[in-house]
Design a protein around this motif. Structure first.
Motif, PDB file in Angstrom:
ATOM      1  N   ILE A  96       0.210  11.595  -3.383  1.00  0.00           N
ATOM      2  CA  ILE A  96      -0.678  10.944  -4.356  1.00  0.00           C
ATOM      3  C   ILE A  96      -1.692  10.076  -3.614  1.00  0.00           C
ATOM      4  CG2 ILE A  96      -0.773   9.184  -6.183  1.00  0.00           C
ATOM      5  CD1 ILE A  96       1.941  10.345  -7.177  1.00  0.00           C
ATOM      6  N   ALA A  97      -1.213   9.292  -2.651  1.00  0.00           N
ATOM      7  CA  ALA A  97      -2.108   8.433  -1.874  1.00  0.00           C
ATOM      8  C   ALA A  97      -3.109   9.279  -1.088  1.00  0.00           C
ATOM      9  CB  ALA A  97      -1.305   7.544  -0.925  1.00  0.00           C
ATOM     10  N   GLN A  98      -2.643  10.343  -0.459  1.00  0.00           N
ATOM     11  CA  GLN A  98      -3.536  11.199   0.324  1.00  0.00           C
ATOM     12  C   GLN A  98      -4.625  11.801  -0.565  1.00  0.00           C
ATOM     13  OE1 GLN A  98      -1.218  14.006   2.735  1.00  0.00           O
ATOM     14  NE2 GLN A  98       0.355  12.427   2.898  1.00  0.00           N
ATOM     15  N   GLY A  99      -4.241  12.278  -1.729  1.00  0.00           N
ATOM     16  CA  GLY A  99      -5.219  12.849  -2.652  1.00  0.00           C
ATOM     17  C   GLY A  99      -6.246  11.826  -3.097  1.00  0.00           C
ATOM     18  N   ALA A 100      -5.774  10.609  -3.380  1.00  0.00           N
ATOM     19  CA  ALA A 100      -6.675   9.548  -3.837  1.00  0.00           C
ATOM     20  C   ALA A 100      -7.627   9.121  -2.724  1.00  0.00           C
ATOM     21  CB  ALA A 100      -5.869   8.355  -4.341  1.00  0.00           C
ATOM     22  N   VAL A 149      -2.457  -7.964   0.045  1.00  0.00           N
ATOM     23  CA  VAL A 149      -2.467  -7.908  -1.419  1.00  0.00           C
ATOM     24  C   VAL A 149      -1.042  -7.805  -1.949  1.00  0.00           C
ATOM     25  CG1 VAL A 149      -3.207  -6.558  -3.439  1.00  0.00           C
ATOM     26  CG2 VAL A 149      -4.784  -6.907  -1.522  1.00  0.00           C
ATOM     27  N   ILE A 150      -0.237  -6.944  -1.339  1.00  0.00           N
ATOM     28  CA  ILE A 150       1.149  -6.763  -1.777  1.00  0.00           C
ATOM     29  C   ILE A 150       1.933  -8.055  -1.617  1.00  0.00           C
ATOM     30  CG2 ILE A 150       3.333  -5.587  -1.269  1.00  0.00           C
ATOM     31  CD1 ILE A 150       1.511  -3.141  -0.423  1.00  0.00           C
ATOM     32  N   ALA A 151       1.818  -8.698  -0.463  1.00  0.00           N
ATOM     33  CA  ALA A 151       2.553  -9.941  -0.215  1.00  0.00           C
ATOM     34  C   ALA A 151       2.162 -11.020  -1.220  1.00  0.00           C
ATOM     35  CB  ALA A 151       2.316 -10.420   1.216  1.00  0.00           C
ATOM     36  N   GLU A 152       0.862 -11.122  -1.517  1.00  0.00           N
ATOM     37  CA  GLU A 152       0.403 -12.112  -2.495  1.00  0.00           C
ATOM     38  C   GLU A 152       0.894 -11.765  -3.897  1.00  0.00           C
ATOM     39  OE1 GLU A 152      -3.838 -12.169  -1.947  1.00  0.00           O
ATOM     40  OE2 GLU A 152      -3.678 -13.293  -0.060  1.00  0.00           O
ATOM     41  N   GLY A 170       2.097   2.799   6.395  1.00  0.00           N
ATOM     42  CA  GLY A 170       2.727   3.835   5.588  1.00  0.00           C
ATOM     43  C   GLY A 170       2.012   4.142   4.280  1.00  0.00           C
ATOM     44  N   ALA A 171       0.948   3.418   3.990  1.00  0.00           N
ATOM     45  CA  ALA A 171       0.253   3.593   2.707  1.00  0.00           C
ATOM     46  C   ALA A 171      -0.245   5.011   2.458  1.00  0.00           C
ATOM     47  CB  ALA A 171      -0.896   2.596   2.578  1.00  0.00           C
ATOM     48  N   PRO A 172      -0.738   5.723   3.473  1.00  0.00           N
ATOM     49  CA  PRO A 172      -1.265   7.063   3.187  1.00  0.00           C
ATOM     50  C   PRO A 172      -0.215   8.182   3.224  1.00  0.00           C
ATOM     51  CG  PRO A 172      -1.931   6.397   5.388  1.00  0.00           C
ATOM     52  CD  PRO A 172      -1.118   5.278   4.808  1.00  0.00           C
ATOM     53  N   LEU A 173       1.064   7.850   3.192  1.00  0.00           N
ATOM     54  CA  LEU A 173       2.087   8.878   3.375  1.00  0.00           C
ATOM     55  C   LEU A 173       2.327   9.759   2.155  1.00  0.00           C
ATOM     56  CD1 LEU A 173       4.758   6.976   5.507  1.00  0.00           C
ATOM     57  CD2 LEU A 173       2.850   8.403   6.258  1.00  0.00           C
ATOM     58  N   SER A 174       2.249   9.199   0.955  1.00  0.00           N
ATOM     59  CA  SER A 174       2.552  10.010  -0.231  1.00  0.00           C
ATOM     60  C   SER A 174       1.408  10.975  -0.532  1.00  0.00           C
ATOM     61  CB  SER A 174       2.808   9.118  -1.448  1.00  0.00           C
ATOM     62  OG  SER A 174       1.595   8.633  -1.991  1.00  0.00           O
ATOM     63  N   GLU A 184       6.432   2.115  -3.776  1.00  0.00           N
ATOM     64  CA  GLU A 184       5.876   2.246  -5.130  1.00  0.00           C
ATOM     65  C   GLU A 184       4.780   1.209  -5.364  1.00  0.00           C
ATOM     66  OE1 GLU A 184       7.593   1.407  -9.545  1.00  0.00           O
ATOM     67  OE2 GLU A 184       8.786   2.772  -8.301  1.00  0.00           O
ATOM     68  N   VAL A 185       5.067  -0.030  -4.995  1.00  0.00           N
ATOM     69  CA  VAL A 185       4.072  -1.101  -5.143  1.00  0.00           C
ATOM     70  C   VAL A 185       2.870  -0.804  -4.250  1.00  0.00           C
ATOM     71  CG1 VAL A 185       3.616  -3.568  -4.740  1.00  0.00           C
ATOM     72  CG2 VAL A 185       5.766  -2.840  -5.811  1.00  0.00           C
ATOM     73  N   GLU A 186       3.133  -0.366  -3.028  1.00  0.00           N
ATOM     74  CA  GLU A 186       2.066  -0.060  -2.081  1.00  0.00           C
ATOM     75  C   GLU A 186       1.132   1.011  -2.641  1.00  0.00           C
ATOM     76  OE1 GLU A 186       2.092   0.509   2.648  1.00  0.00           O
ATOM     77  OE2 GLU A 186       3.249   2.038   1.588  1.00  0.00           O
ATOM     78  N   GLU A 187       1.697   2.042  -3.244  1.00  0.00           N
ATOM     79  CA  GLU A 187       0.877   3.113  -3.818  1.00  0.00           C
ATOM     80  C   GLU A 187       0.024   2.592  -4.972  1.00  0.00           C
ATOM     81  OE1 GLU A 187       2.232   7.407  -4.141  1.00  0.00           O
ATOM     82  OE2 GLU A 187       2.414   6.714  -6.209  1.00  0.00           O
ATOM     83  N   GLN A 188       0.603   1.756  -5.825  1.00  0.00           N
ATOM     84  CA  GLN A 188      -0.159   1.176  -6.941  1.00  0.00           C
ATOM     85  C   GLN A 188      -1.309   0.319  -6.436  1.00  0.00           C
ATOM     86  OE1 GLN A 188       2.864  -0.950  -9.127  1.00  0.00           O
ATOM     87  NE2 GLN A 188       3.851   0.934  -9.844  1.00  0.00           N
TER      88      GLN A 188
END
Length: 168
Positions: free
Chosen positions: A87-91, A36-39, A81-85, A59-63
């Motif tokens: 915010i991401a973990q909480g979501a 999705v990010i690459a596209e 690395g997507a689940p590192l922040s 930042e883009v990855e988290e969005q």
């Protein structure tokens, strides 16, 4: 509706290939956040890292992750690395979706990753970099996971079948 299942794990664990097999077994759509990010960015992940830097990518990855957790109801594969922040973990936790940590040893990941392909975080000494990533990420993966599956000796179809069993 949240994802049916979320796949997490390091580079070389098989998140994309297992996710595709799992989506076929479950008759669900498959989304890989890196795709999705690459596209969306019209660049490869490696090019984004080089051209815009890791902070921009994260930042883009988290969005993208936050959007997919709300919009995608099938199999969702996250970049390593997507689940590192936090915010991401909480979501991820708040989504209520089952999370499967696809685990792999360095020996199992090496032939899959190749350590010479377009993996921006594995530049320099790729094996040492991969191990360092895992030292940091493993506790996060384990804290998020409802299930953990070692994929070293499994084909994508075997891993997907095992996940279906875990989810039932």
């Amino acid at each position: 509706m949240p994802p049916r299942v979320i796949l997490i794990g390091p580079p070389g664990a098989g998140k994309s290939s297992v996710g595709k097999s799992l989506s076929r077994l479950l008759k669900e759509d498959f989304v890989d956040t890196d795709t999705v990010i690459a596209e969306q960015e019209k660049q490869s992940i490696g090019e984004i890292f080089v051209d815009k830097g890791e902070p921009y990518f994260r930042e883009v990855e988290e969005q993208v992750l936050l959007k997919q957790l709300v919009e995608h109801s099938g199999v969702l594969s996250l970049g390593g690395g997507a689940p590192l922040s936090t915010i991401a973990q909480g979501a991820i936790k708040a989504s209520g979706s089952p999370v499967v940590f696809l685990d792999v040893t360095l020996a199992g990941a090496a032939p899959r990753v190749g350590f010479n392909r377009d993996r921006p975080l594995l530049l320099g000494n790729p094996r040492a970099q991969w191990q360092e990533l895992m030292n940091v990420r493993r506790p996060i993966y384990e804290s998020l996971a409802h299930h953990q599956l070692m994929t070293d000796k499994l084909t994508p179809n075997e891993a997907a079948t095992a996940i279906v069993t875990l989810l039932s």
